[in-house]
Scaffold this motif. Sequence first.
Motif, PDB file in Angstrom:
ATOM      1  N   MET A   1     -16.300  32.899 -20.560  1.00 35.20           N
ATOM      2  CA  MET A   1     -16.103  32.513 -19.168  1.00 35.20           C
ATOM      3  C   MET A   1     -16.781  31.179 -18.854  1.00 35.20           C
ATOM      4  O   MET A   1     -16.215  30.334 -18.150  1.00 35.20           O
ATOM      5  N   LEU A   2     -17.976  30.977 -19.355  1.00 32.35           N
ATOM      6  CA  LEU A   2     -18.686  29.718 -19.120  1.00 32.35           C
ATOM      7  C   LEU A   2     -17.976  28.551 -19.796  1.00 32.35           C
ATOM      8  O   LEU A   2     -17.893  27.444 -19.235  1.00 32.35           O
ATOM      9  N   VAL A   3     -17.466  28.787 -21.000  1.00 29.78           N
ATOM     10  CA  VAL A   3     -16.741  27.730 -21.709  1.00 29.78           C
ATOM     11  C   VAL A   3     -15.480  27.343 -20.944  1.00 29.78           C
ATOM     12  O   VAL A   3     -15.177  26.152 -20.764  1.00 29.78           O
ATOM     13  N   PHE A   4     -14.740  28.339 -20.472  1.00 35.25           N
ATOM     14  CA  PHE A   4     -13.535  28.061 -19.696  1.00 35.25           C
ATOM     15  C   PHE A   4     -13.885  27.276 -18.435  1.00 35.25           C
ATOM     16  O   PHE A   4     -13.159  26.351 -18.043  1.00 35.25           O
ATOM     17  N   ALA A   5     -14.970  27.657 -17.778  1.00 33.00           N
ATOM     18  CA  ALA A   5     -15.385  26.967 -16.551  1.00 33.00           C
ATOM     19  C   ALA A   5     -15.661  25.493 -16.837  1.00 33.00           C
ATOM     20  O   ALA A   5     -15.231  24.606 -16.081  1.00 33.00           O
ATOM     21  N   PHE A   6     -16.372  25.212 -17.927  1.00 30.20           N
ATOM     22  CA  PHE A   6     -16.693  23.828 -18.271  1.00 30.20           C
ATOM     23  C   PHE A   6     -15.427  23.048 -18.589  1.00 30.20           C
ATOM     24  O   PHE A   6     -15.245  21.909 -18.120  1.00 30.20           O
ATOM     25  N   VAL A   7     -14.551  23.635 -19.390  1.00 27.86           N
ATOM     26  CA  VAL A   7     -13.317  22.939 -19.782  1.00 27.86           C
ATOM     27  C   VAL A   7     -12.461  22.644 -18.552  1.00 27.86           C
ATOM     28  O   VAL A   7     -11.926  21.533 -18.399  1.00 27.86           O
ATOM     29  N   ILE A   8     -12.321  23.641 -17.680  1.00 30.44           N
ATOM     30  CA  ILE A   8     -11.504  23.459 -16.480  1.00 30.44           C
ATOM     31  C   ILE A   8     -12.065  22.334 -15.616  1.00 30.44           C
ATOM     32  O   ILE A   8     -11.326  21.465 -15.134  1.00 30.44           O
ATOM     33  N   TYR A   9     -13.375  22.344 -15.412  1.00 31.10           N
ATOM     34  CA  TYR A   9     -13.978  21.303 -14.569  1.00 31.10           C
ATOM     35  C   TYR A   9     -13.831  19.920 -15.213  1.00 31.10           C
ATOM     36  O   TYR A   9     -13.455  18.952 -14.543  1.00 31.10           O
ATOM     37  N   TYR A  10     -14.098  19.838 -16.499  1.00 31.61           N
ATOM     38  CA  TYR A  10     -14.045  18.545 -17.180  1.00 31.61           C
ATOM     39  C   TYR A  10     -12.633  17.955 -17.147  1.00 31.61           C
ATOM     40  O   TYR A  10     -12.443  16.784 -16.797  1.00 31.61           O
ATOM     41  N   THR A  11     -11.648  18.759 -17.498  1.00 28.62           N
ATOM     42  CA  THR A  11     -10.273  18.253 -17.518  1.00 28.62           C
ATOM     43  C   THR A  11      -9.747  18.005 -16.102  1.00 28.62           C
ATOM     44  O   THR A  11      -8.888  17.138 -15.910  1.00 28.62           O
ATOM     45  N   SER A  12     -10.272  18.732 -15.113  1.00 22.42           N
ATOM     46  CA  SER A  12      -9.878  18.470 -13.728  1.00 22.42           C
ATOM     47  C   SER A  12     -10.369  17.106 -13.273  1.00 22.42           C
ATOM     48  O   SER A  12      -9.674  16.398 -12.532  1.00 22.42           O
ATOM     49  N   CYS A  13     -11.557  16.724 -13.724  1.00 26.29           N
ATOM     50  CA  CYS A  13     -12.068  15.389 -13.411  1.00 26.29           C
ATOM     51  C   CYS A  13     -11.205  14.315 -14.063  1.00 26.29           C
ATOM     52  O   CYS A  13     -10.916  13.271 -13.454  1.00 26.29           O
ATOM     53  N   LEU A  14     -10.777  14.563 -15.304  1.00 25.55           N
ATOM     54  CA  LEU A  14      -9.874  13.612 -15.962  1.00 25.55           C
ATOM     55  C   LEU A  14      -8.569  13.492 -15.188  1.00 25.55           C
ATOM     56  O   LEU A  14      -8.046  12.393 -14.974  1.00 25.55           O
ATOM     57  N   LEU A  15      -8.047  14.635 -14.747  1.00 26.46           N
ATOM     58  CA  LEU A  15      -6.770  14.652 -14.053  1.00 26.46           C
ATOM     59  C   LEU A  15      -6.854  13.997 -12.678  1.00 26.46           C
ATOM     60  O   LEU A  15      -5.915  13.317 -12.246  1.00 26.46           O
ATOM     61  N   SER A  16      -7.979  14.191 -11.988  1.00 22.52           N
ATOM     62  CA  SER A  16      -8.109  13.615 -10.640  1.00 22.52           C
ATOM     63  C   SER A  16      -8.043  12.088 -10.673  1.00 22.52           C
ATOM     64  O   SER A  16      -7.608  11.458  -9.698  1.00 22.52           O
ATOM     65  N   ASP A  17      -8.456  11.485 -11.778  1.00 15.78           N
ATOM     66  CA  ASP A  17      -8.382  10.024 -11.905  1.00 15.78           C
ATOM     67  C   ASP A  17      -6.949   9.523 -12.064  1.00 15.78           C
ATOM     68  O   ASP A  17      -6.704   8.311 -11.978  1.00 15.78           O
TER      69      ASP A  17
END
Length: 493
Positions: free
Chosen positions: A85-101
Amino acid sequence: MGDINMTNAAAAATMDQQLQYDHSLDVKPPQQGGSKSFDDDGRLKRTGTVWTATSHIITAVIGSGVLSLAWAIAQLGWILGPAVMLVFAFVIYYTSCLLSDCYRTGDQITGTRNYTYMDAVSTNLGGSKVKLCGLIQYINLFGVGIGYTIAASISMMAVERSNCFHASHNDNPCLTSSTPYMIIFGVLQIIFSQIPDFDRISWLSKVAAVMSFTYSGIGMGLGIAKVAENGKFKGSLTGISIGKVTQAQKIWRKSQALGNIAFAYSYSMILIEIQDTLKAPPSEATTMRKASLFSVSTTTIFYMLCGCMGYAAFGDMAPGNLLTGFGFYNPYWLVDIANVAIVIHLVGGYQVYCQPLFAFIEKCAATKWPKSDFVNKNFQVAFLPGCRPYNLNLFRVVWRTLFVVLTTLISMLLPFFNDLIGIIGAFSFWPLTVYFPVEMYISQKKIPKWSSKWLCLQLLSAICLVISIAATAGSVAGVVADLKVYHPFKSNY
């Protein structure tokens, strides 16, 4: 969805220019600079903030998926479950930051806007990847509509059975079918689906977000109470025991659990659409990163508490839907409140996910038939005296109604909650949450091939691909097993 017309950046830009006006919003054509009423692209002034974006994300994320987390952790165990669950949370947040750009091309303040996920892919990658992205995104949004219909019917059934058991003092088996409740939910969605566009449902998202916290909090509280009643934490370090399931079943279930967790965190496919509701300054990317951080952090805390306390309460017997696992214990009215909150939340969540799909189909229809009154003309209809008339569009009414009817019908035929959301989560996780954001970031930032950063991003993408394949296989195996014993349109419980 194979007829997606946006094959490259030029095609997408042309389509946007042709559709700068929106009949439901009376948006004016593009103009130079912004004004008090219009943004720099000529559309009505966006008013979204970090808090409205957070409410949209929480509505999308803390959905029915939270109810399956206790079951998912039961398959993975005390060590692997929380870690995943923690790994998924990190991946989701990180890739969301990439996508927001990727919302703007070029400068994050004055660059050209990409209004949808597909627009961003078209601008940054182009070619066949645009069609692939659209196909995956909209199939996934369609699947979420089905999953939410199933989840809502399960909660409505739980309320009926709870009251029936208490009225009969447990003398009545209280068998019921999910079909009538799916129809009720479908009728509600037909009504709410007539809300013209994504920006008009912020109030619905806020209500749904409150409901999500309500039932998640109740589920967590009941789990804590159950643990206190048991006097111990149930479960094991490695998950469900061999004997209760076979070795093969345990492997498939662990794979399926990954899909369930992926589904619980999924919102990347509507991130750009949410970002398009935000006002500037500050830049939309800055606001979206903050909203993603608040949302992912909040949901992870809730997920850890709900999932872990549910597993601690039930151990290997953790149910696919946490609230149904408490059966009909007192206070049964509290479980009823939680289930009603789920239904209210899912009404809003359905719209948050489906509005981008609605907008895409209507955009394509307006481009294909620009002179059709059926597709483009709005009729002013006054439902209540003194209220602003409603812009009735015949194509919107017919198409959205047919969409809801189809999702409802498929839900009646395949009401397998855990297996279905596992497939949906696994199917969309790698391409929409990881692959496209990573590839667009590499293209946008011009990261050299075989550089250390490029290799790290590709390694992340490859690992997530393996997880998606495993999760899909496990969920499909679950559906196949369910179909062997299921009889459509008959009593489910």
